[in-house]
Motif scaffolding. Structure first.
Motif, PDB file in Angstrom:
ATOM      1  N   UNK A 112       0.591 -13.000 -23.838  1.00 37.56           N
ATOM      2  CA  UNK A 112       1.131 -11.787 -24.462  1.00 37.56           C
ATOM      3  C   UNK A 112       1.580 -12.072 -25.890  1.00 37.56           C
ATOM      4  N   UNK A 113       2.211 -13.216 -26.106  1.00 42.62           N
ATOM      5  CA  UNK A 113       2.650 -13.593 -27.453  1.00 42.62           C
ATOM      6  C   UNK A 113       1.445 -13.787 -28.373  1.00 42.62           C
ATOM      7  N   UNK A 114       0.390 -14.424 -27.867  1.00 47.66           N
ATOM      8  CA  UNK A 114      -0.824 -14.632 -28.666  1.00 47.66           C
ATOM      9  C   UNK A 114      -1.438 -13.285 -29.031  1.00 47.66           C
ATOM     10  N   UNK A 115      -1.494 -12.363 -28.075  1.00 51.89           N
ATOM     11  CA  UNK A 115      -2.036 -11.030 -28.348  1.00 51.89           C
ATOM     12  C   UNK A 115      -1.231 -10.338 -29.436  1.00 51.89           C
ATOM     13  N   UNK A 116       0.092 -10.441 -29.374  1.00 51.96           N
ATOM     14  CA  UNK A 116       0.919  -9.788 -30.391  1.00 51.96           C
ATOM     15  C   UNK A 116       0.729 -10.445 -31.760  1.00 51.96           C
ATOM     16  N   UNK A 117       0.517 -11.785 -31.800  1.00 48.62           N
ATOM     17  CA  UNK A 117       0.209 -12.464 -33.077  1.00 48.62           C
ATOM     18  C   UNK A 117      -1.040 -11.859 -33.680  1.00 48.62           C
ATOM     19  N   UNK A 118      -2.096 -11.751 -32.854  1.00 48.93           N
ATOM     20  CA  UNK A 118      -3.383 -11.288 -33.357  1.00 48.93           C
ATOM     21  C   UNK A 118      -3.313  -9.826 -33.793  1.00 48.93           C
ATOM     22  N   UNK A 119      -2.613  -8.995 -33.047  1.00 48.33           N
ATOM     23  CA  UNK A 119      -2.482  -7.594 -33.430  1.00 48.33           C
ATOM     24  C   UNK A 119      -1.696  -7.468 -34.726  1.00 48.33           C
ATOM     25  N   UNK A 120      -0.642  -8.268 -34.881  1.00 46.88           N
ATOM     26  CA  UNK A 120       0.142  -8.242 -36.107  1.00 46.88           C
ATOM     27  C   UNK A 120      -0.692  -8.747 -37.280  1.00 46.88           C
ATOM     28  N   UNK A 121      -1.477  -9.786 -37.056  1.00 49.60           N
ATOM     29  CA  UNK A 121      -2.321 -10.334 -38.125  1.00 49.60           C
ATOM     30  C   UNK A 121      -3.349  -9.307 -38.577  1.00 49.60           C
ATOM     31  N   UNK A 122      -3.930  -8.587 -37.652  1.00 49.92           N
ATOM     32  CA  UNK A 122      -4.930  -7.572 -38.002  1.00 49.92           C
ATOM     33  C   UNK A 122      -4.271  -6.456 -38.788  1.00 49.92           C
ATOM     34  N   UNK A 123      -3.100  -5.987 -38.350  1.00 52.21           N
ATOM     35  CA  UNK A 123      -2.421  -4.903 -39.076  1.00 52.21           C
ATOM     36  C   UNK A 123      -1.945  -5.383 -40.444  1.00 52.21           C
ATOM     37  N   UNK A 124      -1.494  -6.629 -40.549  1.00 51.07           N
ATOM     38  CA  UNK A 124      -1.079  -7.179 -41.844  1.00 51.07           C
ATOM     39  C   UNK A 124      -2.268  -7.272 -42.796  1.00 51.07           C
ATOM     40  N   UNK A 125      -3.418  -7.702 -42.287  1.00 51.46           N
ATOM     41  CA  UNK A 125      -4.619  -7.799 -43.117  1.00 51.46           C
ATOM     42  C   UNK A 125      -5.033  -6.425 -43.628  1.00 51.46           C
ATOM     43  N   UNK A 126      -4.942  -5.401 -42.799  1.00 46.02           N
ATOM     44  CA  UNK A 126      -5.322  -4.056 -43.206  1.00 46.02           C
ATOM     45  C   UNK A 126      -4.390  -3.528 -44.276  1.00 46.02           C
ATOM     46  N   UNK A 127      -3.085  -3.765 -44.110  1.00 47.39           N
ATOM     47  CA  UNK A 127      -2.134  -3.248 -45.088  1.00 47.39           C
ATOM     48  C   UNK A 127      -2.275  -3.980 -46.422  1.00 47.39           C
ATOM     49  N   UNK A 128      -2.571  -5.270 -46.401  1.00 43.62           N
ATOM     50  CA  UNK A 128      -2.767  -6.031 -47.640  1.00 43.62           C
ATOM     51  C   UNK A 128      -4.011  -5.527 -48.358  1.00 43.62           C
ATOM     52  N   UNK A 129      -5.084  -5.275 -47.619  1.00 39.98           N
ATOM     53  CA  UNK A 129      -6.325  -4.778 -48.216  1.00 39.98           C
ATOM     54  C   UNK A 129      -6.104  -3.397 -48.821  1.00 39.98           C
ATOM     55  N   UNK A 130      -5.298  -2.570 -48.189  1.00 41.65           N
ATOM     56  CA  UNK A 130      -5.037  -1.228 -48.701  1.00 41.65           C
ATOM     57  C   UNK A 130      -4.189  -1.267 -49.968  1.00 41.65           C
ATOM     58  N   UNK A 131      -3.358  -2.291 -50.125  1.00 44.50           N
ATOM     59  CA  UNK A 131      -2.482  -2.392 -51.288  1.00 44.50           C
ATOM     60  C   UNK A 131      -3.194  -2.950 -52.519  1.00 44.50           C
ATOM     61  N   UNK A 132      -4.310  -3.633 -52.336  1.00 47.84           N
ATOM     62  CA  UNK A 132      -5.022  -4.231 -53.466  1.00 47.84           C
ATOM     63  C   UNK A 132      -5.665  -3.134 -54.314  1.00 47.84           C
ATOM     64  N   UNK A 133      -5.456  -3.168 -55.627  1.00 48.49           N
ATOM     65  CA  UNK A 133      -6.128  -2.193 -56.486  1.00 48.49           C
ATOM     66  C   UNK A 133      -7.612  -2.574 -56.609  1.00 48.49           C
ATOM     67  N   UNK A 134      -8.431  -1.569 -56.651  1.00 45.46           N
ATOM     68  CA  UNK A 134      -9.866  -1.840 -56.804  1.00 45.46           C
ATOM     69  C   UNK A 134     -10.160  -2.116 -58.266  1.00 45.46           C
ATOM     70  N   UNK A 135     -11.100  -2.995 -58.518  1.00 52.10           N
ATOM     71  CA  UNK A 135     -11.482  -3.341 -59.888  1.00 52.10           C
ATOM     72  C   UNK A 135     -12.555  -2.357 -60.340  1.00 52.10           C
ATOM     73  N   UNK A 136     -12.360  -1.801 -61.508  1.00 53.12           N
ATOM     74  CA  UNK A 136     -13.356  -0.901 -62.076  1.00 53.12           C
ATOM     75  C   UNK A 136     -14.123  -1.651 -63.157  1.00 53.12           C
ATOM     76  N   UNK A 137     -15.334  -1.284 -63.355  1.00 56.86           N
ATOM     77  CA  UNK A 137     -16.111  -1.962 -64.405  1.00 56.86           C
ATOM     78  C   UNK A 137     -15.476  -1.676 -65.756  1.00 56.86           C
ATOM     79  N   UNK A 138     -15.430  -2.671 -66.602  1.00 57.12           N
ATOM     80  CA  UNK A 138     -14.843  -2.538 -67.909  1.00 57.12           C
ATOM     81  C   UNK A 138     -13.379  -2.964 -67.967  1.00 57.12           C
ATOM     82  N   UNK A 139     -12.745  -3.168 -66.802  1.00 55.64           N
ATOM     83  CA  UNK A 139     -11.361  -3.634 -66.790  1.00 55.64           C
ATOM     84  C   UNK A 139     -11.336  -5.101 -66.372  1.00 55.64           C
TER      85      UNK A 139
END
Length: 98
Positions: free
Chosen positions: A70-97
């Motif tokens: 159960x602890x391992x499952x919660x680690x993995x679920x937290x890691x997946x949600x953390x990865x998604x939130x980090x990806x959503x916070x990253x600004x996208x690079x536009x050409x020319x910047x």
């Protein structure tokens, strides 16, 4: 196969269709192997309550395998949600910047 799938399969193997089963208890070395970490790291995770509290049987210290899964499952679920939130916070690079 991910650790989450392995955990689910192992739980099904343990429980099966019979609800009257004996809970398997594991040592710190077995738990550390499940997490692919050292015994020292295992004990740090127990101390910071990331992993479940052990059961003392005389001088032996053991953990319920189902609680560790159960602890391992919660680690993995937290890691997946953390990865998604980090990806959503990253600004996208536009050409020319830069």
């Amino acid at each position: 196969m991910t650790k989450l799938l392995k955990c689910n399969q192992a739980k099904e193997d343990l429980i099966g269709t019979n609800k009257n089963f004996v809970e398997r208890l594991i040592r710190d070395s077995e738990g550390a192997e499940l997490l692919s970490c050292s015994k020292a790291t295992w004990w740090r995770r127990v101390a910071d309550k990331t992993l479940p509290a052990p059961i003392k049987i005389g001088s032996m210290t053991r953990w319920k395998l189902s609680e560790v899964y159960s602890a391992i499952e919660s680690f993995e679920q937290k890691a997946v949600s953390d990865d998604s939130s980090v990806a959503a916070e990253r600004p996208s690079k536009r050409s020319g910047q830069a």
